[in-house]
Every structure is written in structure tokens, then in C-alpha cells.
Design a protein around this motif. Structure first.
Motif, PDB file in Angstrom:
ATOM      1  N   CYS A  42       0.855  -1.188   0.000  1.00 44.33           N
ATOM      2  CA  CYS A  42       0.000   0.000   0.000  1.00 44.33           C
ATOM      3  C   CYS A  42       0.888   1.233   0.000  1.00 44.33           C
ATOM      4  O   CYS A  42       2.005   1.209   0.523  1.00 44.33           O
ATOM      5  N   SER A  44       0.732   3.639   1.854  1.00 42.43           N
ATOM      6  CA  SER A  44       1.058   4.003   3.243  1.00 42.43           C
ATOM      7  C   SER A  44       2.298   3.270   3.753  1.00 42.43           C
ATOM      8  O   SER A  44       2.863   3.667   4.777  1.00 42.43           O
ATOM      9  N   HIS A  64       0.185  -4.104   5.754  1.00 42.12           N
ATOM     10  CA  HIS A  64      -1.098  -4.103   6.469  1.00 42.12           C
ATOM     11  C   HIS A  64      -2.244  -4.528   5.559  1.00 42.12           C
ATOM     12  O   HIS A  64      -3.378  -4.122   5.740  1.00 42.12           O
ATOM     13  N   CYS A 152      -7.080  -3.161   2.892  1.00 40.55           N
ATOM     14  CA  CYS A 152      -6.883  -1.716   3.092  1.00 40.55           C
ATOM     15  C   CYS A 152      -7.597  -0.927   1.998  1.00 40.55           C
ATOM     16  O   CYS A 152      -8.546  -0.222   2.263  1.00 40.55           O
TER      17      CYS A 152
END
Ligand SMILES: [Zn+2]
Ligand SMILES: [Zn+2]
Length: 342
Positions: A42, A44, A64, A152
Motif C-alpha cells: 500500500c 502508506s 497491512h 486496506c
């Protein structure tokens, strides 16, 4: 003899990814160990890679968007058992007793907010441990490599849509057809919204229509606000882009009481206050969701046939996979294949 595993860690802020052998961790009370099968990459994750998250402890294993199987259960864990398929997303835990938690605003926990792959090691590894509270049950129909991004990108778009105030039959526009947007169009269409896709250029139109959009607005060829207004105005625009100017440009296409739901991290956003007042329009951000939101995202995706389109890399090529994600050219999410046997 201690059992070891392969993991990909970031040794320090701005440092390179390193493939290391580590001890397989033991789950403490309230936690489980997961044999990771797939982990999405991701944007992030760049917070870990580049060190843009205050207080992060290195070395850290990012990741995540995890799908795997419970492999060991720590003391005081109810419900979860070895062998169950589980997912872990961004929200890793919260205290449950601070004022925000008591109001149900778990994302705003002021005491013990835990973020997967940031406060504890994530899914770029053969095994990880996670709080039992962070687990989502994975339906049998969903393959790990296909569905990791639902943990996510998926829950963020799904949850933003279902909390947007739009009702079946309303016009909902998805701004941007990328990692988030290609899921957003599918969710919006399957939720029964009149789904409009907005992107730059013509090339994404066939895909957007295949994913369920009934209209497509090329924001280079026409003013997207005018085009939305011609369609009657949008009840909701889900803004998935990372370009604040593109968000500003669609505001005028919201109908009365329309909401711009921002899920793309685009920095400062310019908003004409007259547009807000005149149409009672609003601009709202949306945090991804907790483990039950992820679980409902997975269940909805399984029953409605929503699928993430992914490019898959083996764990040992995590650095290449990360570069591919950061290039913005991946169609549309990048996923690490972690286990060897699936
Ligand atoms: Zn994420
Ligand atoms: Zn709390």
C-alpha cells in the motif's frame, strides 16, 4: 532449535528493504500468530520506508494488507483457532476504554491506537503476530493473492461508500480509476448506486464500464463538474486521487446536500465556500475501518464478486514490488506472494 522465517524489514528511516532470517515470533496474551499467504503493498507503506511516521521503531516489517491462516493462539484469546483463515488490515487495535473508544470512534483511540506494520511488524514476512481484535474472517471463496488488497484499499472504499449517506439509486461518482478507484467503481455499482467514473483521458473508459460504471467522464476532455451536473448532480463523489486540484474541480458537480468523500491523501485542498453554502455541500474524510469493517468488506466482495486487479511478486522481490507500486503504473494493486504452497 528455534524456528526461523524470512522477513523483509526496513532497517532505518529511508533505508533499503533487507531480506532477513528472524525467529518466528510467539503470540503473547490476546494475540495470535498468522502464517502469511499474501500481503498487499500500500502507498502508506512509504510511511515506514521513508520514516514519515513519528516515533516508529526500526527495524520494522511493513505490510497491512495481510491474508493468512492462524498458526498459533496466545493465552486469553476467545473465538480464534489454529487453521482459521484471517485477514489483518491497517487498524491493529485500540484500548476500548478511552472516551473516543467508548463513543465507538475506535480510529481516534487516544491511549493505545495500534497500526499494523507500523507499531508492530506486518505482513512482509512468512509469519506475523497480531492482536486477536485486529482479525477479520476470510470467506472460503476468496483466494489470498486476489483479496489481500481488500484489507486496506477495499475496506477504505467500501466503508467510505456505505457511510457516505448515499442510498440505492443515487448517483455516486468515483474520482480516479487506480488502486482505490477500480474497487470503488465495483463496490458502488454492486451497492446499487448509479455509478459514474471520472478519470483523465479515454483509455480507462472500457475498464470502468466493465467494472460497473454506467457513465464515464474524461476530465481532460470536459469539465467534470459540468458533466456531473448534466447527469443530475452527484449525491456523493468518492475522491480516490492524490491530486487536490482534481478534487476541487469536481466539487461543483455535487447536487444539493452532496458530499465529497476524501480517501486519497492529496495534501491541502482548496474549496469554494460559496459552493458549500449554496448547495449545502460538504467535504468529509474517511478513515479505513476496523476489523469488522474489513470482515464485512470481504464478505460483500465474496457474495457480489468484487475483485481487486493485482500484480503479484514473490516476497524476496519486495523491493521491486514496492518500486512498482510507487511508480503509480501498477494495474492496479501490488501483492506479495508469501507462502510457497499456494
Ligand atoms: Zn493501506
Ligand atoms: Zn481508546
Amino acid at each position: 532449535m528455534t524456528k526461523t522465517m524470512r522477513a523483509v524489514q526496513v532497517p532505518r528511516a529511508g533505508g533499503p528493504f533487507e531480506i532477513v532470517e528472524r525467529e518466528v515470533p510467539e503470540p503473547p496474551a490476546g494475540w495470535v500468530r498468522i502464517k502469511v499467504e499474501a500481503c498487499g503493498i500500500c502507498h502508506s507503506d512509504s510511511l515506514v520506508k521513508e520514516g514519515h511516521w513519528p516515533g516508529i521503531q526500526y527495524p520494522r516489517v511493513p505490510g497491512h494488507e495481510v491474508i493468512g491462516v492462524v498458526d498459533a493462539v496466545g493465552p486469553d484469546v476467545a473465538r480464534w483457532k489454529s487453521g482459521q483463515r484471517v485477514g489483518v488490515g491497517w487498524h491493529g487495535g485500540n484500548c476500548g476504554y478511552c472516551d473516543n473508544c467508548r463513543r465507538g470512534d475506535f480510529f481516534a483511540c487516544s491511549v493505545a491506537l495500534l497500526t499494523t506494520g507500523i507499531d508492530f511488524d506486518g505482513g512482509y514476512a512468512e509469519y506475523m503476530i497480531a492482536p486477536a481484535k485486529a482479525l477479520a474472517s476470510v470467506p472460503n471463496e476468496l483466494a489470498a493473492l486476489d483479496s489481500a488488497p481488500l484489507m486496506c484499499a477495499g475496506v477504505t472504499t467500501f466503508n467510505a461508500l456505505r457511510n457516505s449517506g448515499a442510498r440505492g439509486g443515487d448517483t455516486v461518482a468515483v474520482l480516479g480509476i487506480g488502486g482505490l478507484g477500480h474497487l470503488g467503481v465495483q463496490f458502488a455499482a454492486k451497492m446499487g448506486f448509479k455509478t459514474v467514473a471520472i478519470a483523465r483521458g479515454k483509455d480507462k473508459e472500457p475498464l470502468a464500464r466493465k467494472l460497473g460504471a454506467i457513465d464515464y467522464i474524461d476530465s481532460q476532455a470536459q469539465d467534470p463538474a459540468e458533466a456531473l451536473t448534466k447527469l443530475g448532480g452527484a449525491k456523493v463523489v468518492i475522491a480516490t486521487v492524490t491530486n487536490a486540484g482534481a478534487m476541487t474541480a469536481v466539487l461543483g458537480g455535487l447536487g444539493p446536500n452532496g458530499v465529497l468523500m476524501v480517501i486519497g491523501a492529496a495534501g491541502p485542498l482548496s474549496v469554494d465556500s460559496i459552493l458549500l453554502i449554496g448547495g449545502q455541500r460538504s467535504v468529509k474524510g474517511w478513515y479505513s475501518g476496523t476489523s469488522i469493517d474489513s470482515q464485512e468488506t470481504l464478505a460483500f466482495s465474496a457474495s457480489a464478486g468484487v475483485q481487486s486487479m493485482n500484480e503479484v511478486f514473490p516476497l524476496e522481490r519486495a523491493a521491486d514490488a514496492y518500486e512498482r507500486m510507487m511508480s503509480g503504473k501498477a494495474r492496479f494493486r501490488v501483492v506479495l506472494r508469501v507462502g510457497r504452497d499456494h
